[in-house]
Design an enzyme around this catalytic site. Sequence first.
Site, mmCIF file in Angstrom:
data_model
loop_
_atom_site.group_PDB
_atom_site.id
_atom_site.type_symbol
_atom_site.label_atom_id
_atom_site.label_comp_id
_atom_site.label_asym_id
_atom_site.label_seq_id
_atom_site.Cartn_x
_atom_site.Cartn_y
_atom_site.Cartn_z
ATOM 1 N N GLU A 181 -11.622 5.637 3.850
ATOM 2 C CA GLU A 181 -11.127 6.741 5.078
ATOM 3 C C GLU A 181 -12.288 6.901 6.012
ATOM 4 O OE1 GLU A 181 -8.126 7.535 5.670
ATOM 5 O OE2 GLU A 181 -7.147 7.248 3.869
ATOM 6 N N TYR A 231 0.693 -1.221 0.069
ATOM 7 C CA TYR A 231 -0.182 0.041 0.042
ATOM 8 C C TYR A 231 0.789 1.099 -0.205
ATOM 9 C CZ TYR A 231 -3.270 3.832 1.609
ATOM 10 O OH TYR A 231 -3.888 4.741 1.719
ATOM 11 N N TRP A 282 -5.698 1.735 10.211
ATOM 12 C CA TRP A 282 -5.836 1.561 8.714
ATOM 13 C C TRP A 282 -5.391 0.233 8.222
ATOM 14 C CZ3 TRP A 282 -8.069 3.853 5.049
ATOM 15 C CH2 TRP A 282 -7.468 3.655 3.826
#
Length: 185
Positions: free
Chosen positions: A39, A17, A47
């Site tokens: 988000e 990522y 995350w």
Amino acid sequence: MKQRCFWVTDSKLYQDYHDFEWGEPVYDDKILFEFLILETFQAGVSWITILNKRENFRKAFDNFDYQKIAKYSESKFNELMQDAGIIRNKLKIRSTISNAQLFMDIQKEFGSFSKFIWSYVDGKPILNQFHKKEDVPAKTSISDQLSKDLKKRGFKFTGSTVMYAYMQAVGMVNDHTTDCFKYPN
């Protein structure tokens, strides 16, 4: 061994990522919508949790097709509430549906969501020069303004901190630390 930003763990998913997505400028509305939804779901969780569930989110939310999501029925909402593969937060699921509708309103008004969102940084990424974790802000005056504007339009879960993380993710700001191999020399 590549030197990466301080927040990257030894997880291959996290490293990929970071190496291939985070901070790369995104102008495609479909991808911008995907990151917006991810988000908003990330608020209050890590995350890596979102990354681990990303494929489940893609399946559950019709590959982030905002046109489909905007028309979700109550039965589809109930189906999502039963989906253990995603974060089953009723307010976040409901906001995904309404945010999809509002996303399309912005497209109508500006021609694309991309034009709207990138106007906050004059169409090009802001290159920051942060050296360490403590230098990186959680929000900025730009994310404050963006958050305020989105909330005024009715968007939910788009506080300034969430919007700054979004700006980092879609490359509106380049916050790779100066010791990271992704920092432009």
